[in-house]
Design an enzyme around this catalytic site. Structure first.
Site, PDB file in Angstrom:
ATOM      1  N   ASP A 114       8.616  38.810 -10.869  1.00  0.00           N
ATOM      2  CA  ASP A 114       8.886  37.752 -11.848  1.00  0.00           C
ATOM      3  C   ASP A 114       9.517  36.522 -11.212  1.00  0.00           C
ATOM      4  O   ASP A 114      10.167  35.753 -11.882  1.00  0.00           O
ATOM      5  CB  ASP A 114       9.774  38.286 -12.974  1.00  0.00           C
ATOM      6  CG  ASP A 114      11.232  38.345 -12.615  1.00  0.00           C
ATOM      7  OD1 ASP A 114      11.534  38.569 -11.417  1.00  0.00           O
ATOM      8  OD2 ASP A 114      12.074  38.135 -13.496  1.00  0.00           O
ATOM      9  N   GLU A 115       9.347  36.372  -9.892  1.00  0.00           N
ATOM     10  CA  GLU A 115       9.945  35.189  -9.263  1.00  0.00           C
ATOM     11  C   GLU A 115       9.077  34.661  -8.133  1.00  0.00           C
ATOM     12  O   GLU A 115       8.264  35.380  -7.565  1.00  0.00           O
ATOM     13  CB  GLU A 115      11.360  35.487  -8.770  1.00  0.00           C
ATOM     14  CG  GLU A 115      11.469  36.701  -7.898  1.00  0.00           C
ATOM     15  CD  GLU A 115      12.913  37.012  -7.495  1.00  0.00           C
ATOM     16  OE1 GLU A 115      13.581  36.124  -6.929  1.00  0.00           O
ATOM     17  OE2 GLU A 115      13.342  38.154  -7.739  1.00  0.00           O
TER      18      GLU A 115
HETATM   19  P1  TTP Z   1      15.100  40.582 -12.372  1.00  0.00           P
HETATM   20  O1  TTP Z   1      14.591  39.171 -12.253  1.00  0.00           O
HETATM   21  O2  TTP Z   1      16.123  41.052 -11.408  1.00  0.00           O
HETATM   22  O3  TTP Z   1      15.738  40.772 -13.812  1.00  0.00           O
HETATM   23  P2  TTP Z   1      15.302  40.230 -15.214  1.00  0.00           P
HETATM   24  O4  TTP Z   1      14.155  39.281 -15.114  1.00  0.00           O
HETATM   25  O5  TTP Z   1      15.096  41.394 -16.127  1.00  0.00           O
HETATM   26  O6  TTP Z   1      16.593  39.484 -15.697  1.00  0.00           O
HETATM   27  P3  TTP Z   1      17.165  38.077 -15.271  1.00  0.00           P
HETATM   28  O7  TTP Z   1      17.141  37.241 -16.522  1.00  0.00           O
HETATM   29  O8  TTP Z   1      18.556  38.357 -14.804  1.00  0.00           O
HETATM   30  O9  TTP Z   1      16.284  37.536 -14.196  1.00  0.00           O
HETATM   31  O10 TTP Z   1      13.911  41.603 -12.342  1.00  0.00           O
HETATM   32  C1  TTP Z   1      12.630  41.332 -12.903  1.00  0.00           C
HETATM   33  C2  TTP Z   1      12.037  42.570 -13.545  1.00  0.00           C
HETATM   34  O11 TTP Z   1      11.941  43.608 -12.587  1.00  0.00           O
HETATM   35  C3  TTP Z   1      12.887  43.115 -14.689  1.00  0.00           C
HETATM   36  O12 TTP Z   1      12.559  42.560 -15.954  1.00  0.00           O
HETATM   37  C4  TTP Z   1      12.643  44.571 -14.628  1.00  0.00           C
HETATM   38  C5  TTP Z   1      12.244  44.867 -13.199  1.00  0.00           C
HETATM   39  N1  TTP Z   1      13.350  45.556 -12.515  1.00  0.00           N
HETATM   40  C6  TTP Z   1      13.251  46.913 -12.287  1.00  0.00           C
HETATM   41  O13 TTP Z   1      12.240  47.532 -12.634  1.00  0.00           O
HETATM   42  N2  TTP Z   1      14.292  47.549 -11.657  1.00  0.00           N
HETATM   43  C7  TTP Z   1      15.434  46.895 -11.279  1.00  0.00           C
HETATM   44  O14 TTP Z   1      16.371  47.494 -10.717  1.00  0.00           O
HETATM   45  C8  TTP Z   1      15.511  45.476 -11.506  1.00  0.00           C
HETATM   46  C9  TTP Z   1      16.741  44.718 -11.106  1.00  0.00           C
HETATM   47  C10 TTP Z   1      14.458  44.867 -12.137  1.00  0.00           C
HETATM   48 MG    MG Z   2      14.143  37.686 -13.704  1.00  0.00          MG
END
Ligand code: TTP
Ligand code: MG
Length: 364
Positions: A114-115
């Site tokens: 997601d980045e």
């Molecule tokens: P992240 O970008 O770390 O988290 P997020 O998008 O849910 O929240 P934020 O608003 O803080 O960015 O991770 C992206 C996706 O990856 C998240 O939605 C779920 C998945 N993920 C996992 O499956 N296991 C994990 O330990 C983490 C941190 C994320």
């Molecule tokens: Mg995220």
């Protein structure tokens, strides 16, 4: 005309989707919006053994976090909506978002699900432009996917990544060159890349809690404790980070050129002339490298940074300049009828193949 990589000063964006998995669940089930939402294992009334994959910000207010045992999440917030992971859907959404992001970048680096990092150095003149571009990206993702993201803008990947995390969700944080050290200084060391729980603890025992503390520390002391990483931590704490946005191998299989007008253009002939120059330049590079292409994509950016790409694939590979010219002109036509002035146009050829051993070009 500007080519892609010959800019000394860099402006890099880091885009990170907000609570990605749970945001998609909310989008698919509007009735759960506003409630705490957890994506992960079945909590089984508190007996579940899996973990929280992610949760929305409403759930985070109860102390829930990614990686937490689902049983603990249940204890903290039994009334949350608990959803199972729908990975194929998340993957599909992720792929569509990456297509949107890629078109805004000179160079693009997908960094997990997601980045992504976008080097936009040649697309913008300054940080104000970059902020506008970032706002445009946020708007397009919201409009196309009904999801929010947070964006960091900085002169390198490290600072951009920390900046995107600075004001989540739906944030946009710009850290200009020269402001990086001051921006980083008050943040806890944990925000730094590659500093996890254990390193954070060791640093704490040395009295180093913030990135500013790290910057002020003696570099030979840090090296004695952390080896080569000590040196890196010290450099990074000062906002210096040399690694550039690098295309993954898959995305490198294309060749492009784009050009920004000195003043936003509206004259059809001026735009078509520039398009022709770009075709010429791409064609020279194609011939020099002995390549054939099959897909052509044009990119149009209006003065307000709204950006469109439009492409077409041939049935067979070709290296003909005339074909490139004719097709790009056709592709760009619909955008010339707009009332808006054009800031930038670009062309990319992809599905490349080596022409070696290829005796006849069967197309045309
Ligand atoms: P992240 O970008 O770390 O988290 P997020 O998008 O849910 O929240 P934020 O608003 O803080 O960015 O991770 C992206 C996706 O990856 C998240 O939605 C779920 C998945 N993920 C996992 O499956 N296991 C994990 O330990 C983490 C941190 C994320
Ligand atoms: Mg995220």
């Amino acid at each position: 005309m500007t080519d892609f990589c010959d800019h000394e000063r860099r402006i890099v964006l880091h885009v990170d989707m907000d609570h990605f998995f749970s945001a998609i669940e909310e989008r698919e089930r509007p009735e759960i919006k506003g409630k705490p939402v957890v994506v992960g294992a079945d909590p089984e009334n508190g007996r579940g053994r899996g973990v929280v994959k992610t949760c929305n910000y409403e759930a985070r207010a109860f102390g829930l976090r990614s990686g937490m045992p689902i049983s603990k999440a249940w204890q903290l917030c039994p009334n949350a909506v608990y959803a199972r992971e729908n990975y194929p859907l998340y993957k599909e959404v992720s792929e569509r978002i990456m297509i949107i992001l890629r078109k805004y970048a000179d160079r693009f680096q997908n960094w997990g699900f997601d980045e992504a990092f976008l080097d936009v150095s040649s697309q913008v003149d300054n940080y104000e432009d970059a902020a506008q571009l970032a706002a445009c990206i946020k708007h397009e993702i919201l409009w196309q996917e009904r999801l929010t993201c947070s964006v960091g803008v900085a002169s390198n990947k490290l600072v951009a990544k920390i900046a995107s995390d600075f004001n989540k969700p739906d944030g946009l944080t710009v850290v200009r060159e020269g402001e990086a050290e001051a921006f980083l200084a008050p943040l806890p060391v944990r925000k730094m890349l590659w500093i996890g729980e254990k390193t954070e603890q060791r640093l704490k025992e040395m009295g180093i809690r913030t990135i500013g503390d790290l910057a002020k520390s003696d570099v030979s002391f840090l090296i004695s404790k952390f080896g080569v990483m000590g040196k890196r931590f010290h450099e990074w704490a000062h906002g210096n980070y040399v690694s550039e946005v690098s295309e993954s191998r898959r995305t490198r299989r294309s060749l492009g050129h784009e050009s920004t007008f000195a003043a936003d253009a509206s004259e059809r002939s001026q735009i078509l002339n520039r398009l022709n120059d770009i075709c010429q330049s791409i064609h020279e590079r194609i011939m020099k490298r002995n390549l054939l292409f099959k897909t052509i994509t044009v990119k149009i950016r209006y003065g307000d940074f709204e950006t469109h790409t439009h492409g077409r694939s041939f049935q067979l590979h070709t290296d003909k300049l005339e074909e490139l010219r004719k097709t790009t002109e056709e592709l760009v036509q619909p955008y010339l009828d707009s009332d808006k002035r054009i800031r930038l146009i670009g062309i990319r050829v992809s599905s490349l193949m080596s022409a070696k051993g290829q005796k006849t070009l069967t197309y045309l």
